[in-house]
Design an enzyme around this catalytic site. Structure first.
Site, PDB file in Angstrom:
ATOM      1  N   ALA A  10      40.519 -44.294 120.806  1.00  0.00           N
ATOM      2  CA  ALA A  10      40.418 -44.213 122.348  1.00  0.00           C
ATOM      3  C   ALA A  10      38.850 -44.745 122.381  1.00  0.00           C
ATOM      4  O   ALA A  10      38.620 -45.214 123.637  1.00  0.00           O
ATOM      5  CB  ALA A  10      40.993 -43.149 123.014  1.00  0.00           C
ATOM      6  N   LYS A  12      36.782 -46.202 120.910  1.00  0.00           N
ATOM      7  CA  LYS A  12      36.572 -47.657 120.708  1.00  0.00           C
ATOM      8  C   LYS A  12      37.032 -48.362 121.771  1.00  0.00           C
ATOM      9  O   LYS A  12      36.211 -49.145 122.441  1.00  0.00           O
ATOM     10  CB  LYS A  12      37.174 -48.358 119.505  1.00  0.00           C
ATOM     11  CG  LYS A  12      36.472 -47.577 118.242  1.00  0.00           C
ATOM     12  CD  LYS A  12      37.088 -48.506 116.939  1.00  0.00           C
ATOM     13  CE  LYS A  12      36.572 -48.098 115.549  1.00  0.00           C
ATOM     14  NZ  LYS A  12      37.294 -48.869 114.539  1.00  0.00           N
ATOM     15  N   ASP A  68      36.581 -52.631 112.550  1.00  0.00           N
ATOM     16  CA  ASP A  68      36.338 -51.879 111.313  1.00  0.00           C
ATOM     17  C   ASP A  68      34.830 -51.478 111.226  1.00  0.00           C
ATOM     18  O   ASP A  68      33.777 -52.404 111.292  1.00  0.00           O
ATOM     19  CB  ASP A  68      36.947 -52.307 110.031  1.00  0.00           C
ATOM     20  CG  ASP A  68      37.153 -51.074 109.242  1.00  0.00           C
ATOM     21  OD1 ASP A  68      37.919 -50.139 109.578  1.00  0.00           O
ATOM     22  OD2 ASP A  68      36.379 -50.702 108.138  1.00  0.00           O
ATOM     23  N   THR A  69      34.679 -50.150 111.272  1.00  0.00           N
ATOM     24  CA  THR A  69      32.926 -49.799 111.374  1.00  0.00           C
ATOM     25  C   THR A  69      32.938 -48.929 110.176  1.00  0.00           C
ATOM     26  O   THR A  69      33.593 -48.273 109.816  1.00  0.00           O
ATOM     27  CB  THR A  69      32.782 -49.279 112.604  1.00  0.00           C
ATOM     28  OG1 THR A  69      32.660 -50.056 113.634  1.00  0.00           O
ATOM     29  CG2 THR A  69      31.321 -48.662 112.794  1.00  0.00           C
ATOM     30  N   LYS A 171      23.678 -47.005 124.495  1.00  0.00           N
ATOM     31  CA  LYS A 171      24.455 -47.176 123.384  1.00  0.00           C
ATOM     32  C   LYS A 171      24.735 -48.730 123.023  1.00  0.00           C
ATOM     33  O   LYS A 171      24.516 -49.305 122.259  1.00  0.00           O
ATOM     34  CB  LYS A 171      25.538 -46.101 122.982  1.00  0.00           C
ATOM     35  CG  LYS A 171      26.104 -46.297 121.422  1.00  0.00           C
ATOM     36  CD  LYS A 171      26.983 -45.431 121.255  1.00  0.00           C
ATOM     37  CE  LYS A 171      27.870 -46.130 119.939  1.00  0.00           C
ATOM     38  NZ  LYS A 171      29.159 -45.187 119.558  1.00  0.00           N
TER      39      LYS A 171
HETATM   40  P1  ITT Z   1      40.816 -47.707 114.213  1.00  0.00           P
HETATM   41  O1  ITT Z   1      40.796 -47.980 112.524  1.00  0.00           O
HETATM   42  O2  ITT Z   1      42.153 -47.374 114.830  1.00  0.00           O
HETATM   43  O3  ITT Z   1      40.282 -48.737 114.931  1.00  0.00           O
HETATM   44  P2  ITT Z   1      39.091 -45.436 113.386  1.00  0.00           P
HETATM   45  O4  ITT Z   1      38.291 -44.372 113.904  1.00  0.00           O
HETATM   46  O5  ITT Z   1      39.898 -45.361 112.051  1.00  0.00           O
HETATM   47  O6  ITT Z   1      40.041 -46.243 114.341  1.00  0.00           O
HETATM   48  P3  ITT Z   1      37.214 -47.067 111.720  1.00  0.00           P
HETATM   49  O7  ITT Z   1      38.131 -47.331 110.559  1.00  0.00           O
HETATM   50  O8  ITT Z   1      36.410 -48.342 111.968  1.00  0.00           O
HETATM   51  O9  ITT Z   1      37.888 -46.400 113.018  1.00  0.00           O
HETATM   52  O10 ITT Z   1      36.233 -45.877 111.069  1.00  0.00           O
HETATM   53  C1  ITT Z   1      34.927 -45.611 111.303  1.00  0.00           C
HETATM   54  C2  ITT Z   1      34.659 -44.136 111.455  1.00  0.00           C
HETATM   55  O11 ITT Z   1      33.292 -44.345 111.597  1.00  0.00           O
HETATM   56  C3  ITT Z   1      35.097 -43.423 112.773  1.00  0.00           C
HETATM   57  O12 ITT Z   1      36.303 -42.784 112.661  1.00  0.00           O
HETATM   58  C4  ITT Z   1      33.979 -42.757 113.059  1.00  0.00           C
HETATM   59  O13 ITT Z   1      34.094 -41.526 112.532  1.00  0.00           O
HETATM   60  C5  ITT Z   1      32.790 -43.578 112.654  1.00  0.00           C
HETATM   61  N1  ITT Z   1      32.378 -44.607 113.677  1.00  0.00           N
HETATM   62  C6  ITT Z   1      32.778 -45.611 114.092  1.00  0.00           C
HETATM   63  N2  ITT Z   1      32.167 -46.243 115.012  1.00  0.00           N
HETATM   64  C7  ITT Z   1      31.076 -45.383 115.449  1.00  0.00           C
HETATM   65  C8  ITT Z   1      30.294 -45.258 116.540  1.00  0.00           C
HETATM   66  O14 ITT Z   1      30.148 -46.161 117.242  1.00  0.00           O
HETATM   67  N3  ITT Z   1      29.363 -44.339 116.334  1.00  0.00           N
HETATM   68  C9  ITT Z   1      29.703 -43.295 115.586  1.00  0.00           C
HETATM   69  N4  ITT Z   1      30.586 -43.248 114.674  1.00  0.00           N
HETATM   70  C10 ITT Z   1      31.403 -44.153 114.608  1.00  0.00           C
END
Ligand code: ITT
Length: 195
Positions: A10, A12, A68-69, A171
């Site tokens: 949520a 994101k 994906d991050t 941010k």
């Molecule tokens: P979706 O896959 O459902 O989109 P997710 O939380 O699993 O959601 P990711 O696989 O991209 O997302 O996971 C990346 C993790 O990295 C996420 O759970 C956060 O802990 C962290 N993360 C991602 N974007 C971030 C941000 O902008 N700032 C800080 N931490 C972040």
């Protein structure tokens, strides 16, 4: 125009919807009838972004994108990287991940790190990817209550506070996701003839 954002996160959705601007509205997977967790089992950030977008596209037929991050820490050889969401446990436990990161960085003087986002878009049946990177450093203790995930321990280059101490707009203006979304928006505007 409506476009589906293939995420279960949520935070994101909130960030990206504020960046997309007029002309676009986001549909969530749930609104499109996809209620289960979207799988992300690939070994790379690019692979996971494509896997999530394809999974939702195959089930809905809608134009969609996924993010994906990963947080890539130099002194940890790029970890947690693609495993950022599941660093401490298989669940997406933001607090446990952050504690493990600080634990693994105890006594480490090289604090350099970067966030990397890949957005995979499936648009009119074709696949596209957009990348956004922000360099920075990992703090020794968490500060700030904004943002999510690793934000309380990440100070982006050129700033004097963590992402969690910034407003959402501050941010988004410099973040990994903000940069990837800007590239996505440029592409969609071109495609739709929006100036
Ligand atoms: P979706 O896959 O459902 O989109 P997710 O939380 O699993 O959601 P990711 O696989 O991209 O997302 O996971 C990346 C993790 O990295 C996420 O759970 C956060 O802990 C962290 N993360 C991602 N974007 C971030 C941000 O902008 N700032 C800080 N931490 C972040």
């Amino acid at each position: 125009m409506k476009i589906l954002f293939a995420t279960n996160n949520a935070h994101k959705i909130a960030e990206v919807s504020s960046m997309l601007g007029n002309g676009f509205s986001l549909i969530t997977p749930r609104e499109a009838g996809v209620t289960e967790e979207i799988p992300e089992t690939q070994p790379t950030i690019e692979g996971n972004a494509l896997q999530k977008a394809r999974y939702v596209h195959e089930r809905t037929g809608l134009d969609c994108f996924a993010d994906d991050t990963g947080l890539e820490v130099a002194a940890l050889g790029g970890a947690p990287g693609v495993r950022s969401a599941r660093y401490a446990t298989e669940g997406h436990d933001f607090d446990a991940n952050l504690r493990l990161l600080l634990h693994n960085m105890e006594g480490v003087t090289d604090r350099r790190a970067r966030f990397r986002t890949v957005i995979a878009l499936i648009w009119r049946g074709e696949e596209y990817t957009f990348e956004g990177i922000v360099e920075g450093e990992i703090t020794r203790t968490p500060s700030g209550a904004g943002g999510f995930g690793y934000d309380p321990v990440f100070v982006p280059e050129g700033a004097s506070c963590t992402f969690a101490e910034m407003t959402a707009a501050e941010k988004n203006a410099i973040s990994h996701r903000g940069r990837a979304v800007a590239a996505l928006v440029r592409f969609l505007h071109e495609q739709c003839g929006i100036r």
